[in-house]
Design an enzyme around this catalytic site. Structure first.
Site: not given
Ligand code: IDP
Ligand code: MG
Length: 139
Positions: A11, A51, A114, A117, A128
């Site tokens: 990312k 997304y 984070n 992905h 994807e």
């Molecule tokens: P994942 O990437 O671990 O599968 P997901 O719940 O699918 O997590 O969320 C997609 C992405 O959205 C996350 O990787 C992160 O970048 C962002 N994200 C998830 N939850 C939050 C939040 O509560 N605040 C801000 N960004 C979030």
């Molecule tokens: Mg996810």
């Protein structure tokens, strides 16, 4: 049907912080083979489509803004049990909760930024991967 492929993105935060090489090294060291890879930047429309499952979540706008702000590395990875093993390698969504040694523990900035992905199912891995790569770009 279970497959042996998953989809990943390095990312914008991790690219900006200079972690492309270190993250690819972790991926290789963990037994994943790269079968497709590109350095690119997602448009707003790309990120909204990719997304779409999160479109009703309060963080959707922030997520789209983040994922389009600079470049990413997109890749399809191959390994037995790829989806599950890659989720283990990257760690929990929030780096604060991620296990020691995981990619997110080592390289993520925050819950939203984070570092990587990882697809959450074989079905989504296929969707994807096909979003980012034409068939002739996958080896
Ligand atoms: P994942 O990437 O671990 O599968 P997901 O719940 O699918 O997590 O969320 C997609 C992405 O959205 C996350 O990787 C992160 O970048 C962002 N994200 C998830 N939850 C939050 C939040 O509560 N605040 C801000 N960004 C979030
Ligand atoms: Mg996810």
């Amino acid at each position: 049907m279970a497959t042996n492929r998953t989809f990943t993105m390095i990312k914008p935060d991790a690219v900006e912080n200079g972690y492309i090489g270190a993250i690819l090294e972790k991926i290789n060291a963990s037994g994943f083979k790269i079968v497709a890879m590109k350095y690119t930047q997602m448009s707003k429309r790309d990120a909204e489509t990719f997304y779409a499952i999160h479109s009703e979540r309060p963080f959707f706008g922030e997520l789209v803004e983040f994922m389009t702000r600079s470049t990413i590395v997109a890749a399809i990875l191959e390994k037995d049990n790829a989806v599950e093993d890659f989720r283990t390698l990257i760690g929990a969504t929030n780096p604060v909760d991620a296990a020691e040694g995981t990619i997110r523990k080592l390289f993520a900035t925050s819950l939203s930024e984070n570092a990587v992905h990882g697809s959450d199912s074989d079905e989504n891995a296929a969707i994807e991967g096909a979003f980012h790569f034409a068939g002739r770009e996958i080896f």
